[in-house]
Design an enzyme around this catalytic site. Structure first.
Site, mmCIF file in Angstrom:
data_model
loop_
_atom_site.group_PDB
_atom_site.id
_atom_site.type_symbol
_atom_site.label_atom_id
_atom_site.label_comp_id
_atom_site.label_asym_id
_atom_site.label_seq_id
_atom_site.Cartn_x
_atom_site.Cartn_y
_atom_site.Cartn_z
ATOM 1 N N GLN A 259 0.589 -1.312 0.086
ATOM 2 C CA GLN A 259 -0.043 0.039 -0.032
ATOM 3 C C GLN A 259 0.667 1.184 0.097
ATOM 4 O O GLN A 259 0.602 2.178 -0.800
ATOM 5 C CB GLN A 259 -0.802 0.172 1.205
ATOM 6 C CG GLN A 259 -2.070 -1.007 0.987
ATOM 7 C CD GLN A 259 -2.869 -0.823 0.066
ATOM 8 O OE1 GLN A 259 -3.443 0.157 -0.319
ATOM 9 N NE2 GLN A 259 -3.001 -1.664 -0.724
ATOM 10 N N HIS A 262 2.097 2.945 -3.291
ATOM 11 C CA HIS A 262 1.141 3.597 -4.218
ATOM 12 C C HIS A 262 1.368 5.149 -4.311
ATOM 13 O O HIS A 262 1.300 5.832 -5.281
ATOM 14 C CB HIS A 262 -0.497 3.319 -3.809
ATOM 15 C CG HIS A 262 -0.903 2.228 -4.366
ATOM 16 N ND1 HIS A 262 -0.987 2.044 -5.699
ATOM 17 C CD2 HIS A 262 -1.373 0.987 -3.900
ATOM 18 C CE1 HIS A 262 -1.681 0.909 -5.922
ATOM 19 N NE2 HIS A 262 -1.889 0.317 -4.874
ATOM 20 N N GLU A 327 -10.189 0.274 3.887
ATOM 21 C CA GLU A 327 -10.417 -0.102 2.622
ATOM 22 C C GLU A 327 -9.977 -1.586 2.332
ATOM 23 O O GLU A 327 -10.886 -2.238 2.020
ATOM 24 C CB GLU A 327 -9.774 0.756 1.665
ATOM 25 C CG GLU A 327 -9.794 0.760 0.247
ATOM 26 C CD GLU A 327 -8.741 1.195 -0.576
ATOM 27 O OE1 GLU A 327 -7.924 1.826 0.090
ATOM 28 O OE2 GLU A 327 -9.006 1.261 -1.765
ATOM 29 N N HIS A 328 -8.969 -1.858 2.671
ATOM 30 C CA HIS A 328 -8.261 -3.175 2.794
ATOM 31 C C HIS A 328 -7.987 -3.414 4.093
ATOM 32 O O HIS A 328 -7.524 -3.062 4.991
ATOM 33 C CB HIS A 328 -7.075 -3.400 2.026
ATOM 34 C CG HIS A 328 -7.084 -2.851 0.367
ATOM 35 N ND1 HIS A 328 -6.464 -1.562 0.245
ATOM 36 C CD2 HIS A 328 -7.786 -3.337 -0.678
ATOM 37 C CE1 HIS A 328 -6.914 -1.340 -1.085
ATOM 38 N NE2 HIS A 328 -7.361 -2.240 -1.656
ATOM 39 N N ASP A 361 -5.828 -6.743 -5.790
ATOM 40 C CA ASP A 361 -5.700 -5.635 -6.643
ATOM 41 C C ASP A 361 -5.787 -6.164 -8.038
ATOM 42 O O ASP A 361 -6.115 -5.274 -9.113
ATOM 43 C CB ASP A 361 -4.364 -5.087 -6.681
ATOM 44 C CG ASP A 361 -4.037 -4.233 -5.081
ATOM 45 O OD1 ASP A 361 -5.359 -3.751 -4.919
ATOM 46 O OD2 ASP A 361 -3.078 -4.050 -4.737
ATOM 47 N N HIS A 420 -54.199 14.420 -4.564
ATOM 48 C CA HIS A 420 -53.749 13.016 -4.591
ATOM 49 C C HIS A 420 -54.930 12.176 -3.857
ATOM 50 O O HIS A 420 -55.251 11.075 -4.486
ATOM 51 C CB HIS A 420 -52.720 12.911 -3.339
ATOM 52 C CG HIS A 420 -51.417 13.292 -3.884
ATOM 53 N ND1 HIS A 420 -51.049 14.524 -4.264
ATOM 54 C CD2 HIS A 420 -50.442 12.667 -3.724
ATOM 55 C CE1 HIS A 420 -49.824 14.716 -4.412
ATOM 56 N NE2 HIS A 420 -49.261 13.335 -4.403
#
Lengths: 435, 435
Positions: A259, A262, A327-328, A361, A420
């Site tokens: 990670q 990145h 996230e992961h 991934d 209505h």
């Protein structure tokens, strides 16, 4: 050095909250420029896109060269090695198999009043996928965005990918081919988002836009939202690994670094119930960092946002993980399956030491577009659901209307919505007259 | 008078596009004020909410009176007539039955490599529902927002509802009780959205906010999006009725008026294959307009945005309907079921002349929170799905990793993400060493 925390520290809660709240990304405010770019594309269409591409990508296009021709695509794909092609095809097949199971069923039933109710799912007609150019031009992202759209039944799927100075990534075109993309345009930035949302003389508009991009692309997606659908605006990537001592520190170190490499604003966290193991992982990270090509990026991420948290037991690990809503989430513990079942908030869980996050991934099958910045508390990763929509269906019979219409009329009255109520009453009166 | 169009008009396409593009709503730009309100609530918490409520709602509160007590709720509910209560309970039961069918299944399977894949759905932990005060304080909206959240399993559901000058709508509290809402706060506006998103000393933060509101509420929801999830930002309501000559013009007129009476910017459209029938409906609308309490609103909507479109046949009607992508679509034709099957873009379809749209607003079962402004091309009405999220699951075995790991490694290399590749390679090397 990353931070070392322990739940037994007197200041743990304050430090943990600081870690959760760390502002990892400073997006430049480009909203004003983006508004001008969108207005320009809406006013001048192709010519605006061409002018902006010349300015930002140093590439001179004409309406005839905005789009890659089949021959150009074939020529680029011919540059891809057989091994890379085979890897993309295996990944595509696995992603397709996973996402095919996501298609929900239509429903229709008749209730005890005789009313028929249900819903029907239909695909978005046209979707656009943004693919970044340059370093972050990832063929895996093309597969992850395009395949769910095609599985959903999107008839027209267009890709925009900038090619600064005319440089194309052949793997991106190959991934697009494998995924069944219908149109590929060599444009990027806010101008590409505007072209997809509003259309130009050459580029028909789409209904939904997905895919990652820089600050300009993110701001443009926010601006066109409503005119078209968009996916989430992704923040920097994150991983949380929960590991006990029965792991190879080097494996865990590499998972954290995958990670961190990145992006300098990525975040890698380890929770362990063994402080010695935590220190061993930290040492392994340092050793691996020496050898990584992207050590400047990975090192900065690990130094600024990395953390190793020691907990008393896995109950504490689960509670902290749900506060992080990662996230992961990688679970490298005894009985990782049972542990996975106790997690409530996470984008994707990788279960057991043989499941490095990198598998997800590329090739596991599940999507790699996942909720960041704690948004797994309320949102999900990209899926077939992002490319379909539901129409609800109702059919009353005279008997069903007689059974439930009077209550609708009463509620309409209580909300002072007279027409209505009358629309129901007119029909009930017909029934009462027996005609 | 509404517009009369026919697909045989030489200028039909231009007029139809103008009708589609008509800007029906001018939202005031309140973003700056809203930013200040949110900052104030984040800084001062309860006291900011109390000060703003005093200023905007002319109501003086303390931290102890922000929330309705059980006794206060019971006292208000006691004011509701038995008939109204019964109508709300029938509506709630039907909405609950419909939405209970929406809960998707978890999945888990093992593929031919031995990898176990799947996903799991979990509810959002805490949700907040905005209910407008005053005229647009609709108990039906409470049911439509709260019941899907509770069906989804949301443990903590809070309502915010402004009570200007201390005036409460007992039906709103009754609807909240019936729907199982856990907390009710007597606050509104941007300050209520800020309190839900960021929390105050008295109001714990939530993860997701839904519900309609004015321009301040809409701007605040846009601003807190990301920190929490939000539902769509709804525009003015719309209906499209497709009707053949075998209908009572008065019924169709009332269905058109039941949208028009909501709001001067609402839009009511009729498509028919019989121009004489279209004129008969227009006459019936005029006659009914004389008698409506809300004739000023309904008349303005019908005059400014209403239209009657004559088509040659139902093929044309289907094609135009999909371009409109209506929020509500009523099909009053022979074989309406088959016609419904040919529609691709619509929020909700009401099939047959015995199904007035008002049934769907209150009691049919499907949700009445639906995509407006042509967004049915890419989005769906509110549902259980808005209150759950999916975690994807992967578990590799050594054999699965051996089968697909090398391809992941290859793709990581092609993207220059070395640590990704190494995290797979380290494990493959262990396998190859046979240990």
């Amino acid at each position: 050095m990353p931070q070392f925390l322990s739940t037994t520290d007197p200041d743990f809660e304050a430090r943990f909250i600081a870690l959760l709240g760390a502002k990892r990304e400073d997006s430049p405010d480009v909203d004003h420029i983006v508004a001008e770019i969108i207005a320009d594309v809406r006013a001048r269409g192709d010519q605006a896109v061409i002018d902006l591409t010349s300015r930002f990508d140093r590439l001179d296009l004409t309406p005839d060269t905005l789009r890659f021709t089949p021959a150009e695509i074939a020529a680029e794909c011919a540059l891809v090695s057989d091994e890379d092609r085979a890897a993309l095809e295996l990944a595509a097949a696995r992603i397709r198999a996973y996402h095919s199971r996501q298609m929900p069923d239509d429903a229709s039933w008749t209730d005890d009043t005789g009313a028929t109710l249900g819903w029907r799912w239909t695909p978005v007609s046209a979707a656009g996928l943004y693919v970044p150019g340059g370093l972050a031009s990832y063929p895996s992202s093309v597969l992850m965005n395009a395949i769910p759209a095609k599985v959903a039944g999107v008839a027209r799927l267009a890709i925009v990918v900038p090619t600064p100075d005319g440089v194309t990534n052949p793997l991106v075109l190959m991934a697009a081919q494998i995924a069944g993309v219908d149109e590929i345009y060599r444009i990027g930035g806010a101008q590409a988002i505007a072209a997809l949302a509003y259309g130009t003389q050459t580029i028909p508009p789409v209904d939904k836009i997905t895919g990652p991009g820089n600050a300009f692309v993110a701001a443009a997606k926010r601006r066109v939202f409503g005119k078209v659908g968009i996916d989430m605006i992704a923040g920097p990537s994150e991983i949380l690994v929960i590991a006990d001592r029965d792991n190879d520190p080097d494996w865990i170190a590499l998972d954290l670094l995958s990670q961190a490499e990145h992006d300098e604003s990525a975040q890698s966290l380890l929770i362990t119930d063994d402080a010695d193991f935590g220190r061993a992982v930290a040492a392994a990270v340092d050793a691996r960092l020496q050898t990584l090509e992207r050590r400047a990026i990975a090192g900065a991420s690990w130094r600024d946002f990395g953390a190793i948290i020691t907990v008393a037991d896995m109950d504490e690990a689960v509670a902290l993980s749900d506060r992080i809503a990662p996230e992961h989430l990688e679970l490298c513990t005894a009985d990782a399956d049972a542990l996975a079942g106790r997690i409530t908030h996470a984008g994707a869980i990788f279960i057991g030491s043989w499941t490095p996050e990198a598998i997800g991934d590329y090739i596991g099958g599940p999507n790699h577009v996942l909720p960041t910045a704690r948004s797994a508390r309320f949102s999900s990763g990209l899926s077939v659901m992002d490319f379909i929509k539901r129409t609800t269906l109702s059919r009353m019979t005279p008997g069903a209307l007689a059974a439930i219409g009077p209550s609708a009329e009463r509620l309409a009255k209580s909300e002072s919505l007279q027409a209505h109520g009358l629309s129901v009453r007119a029909r009930l009166d017909r029934l009462n007259r027996g005609s």
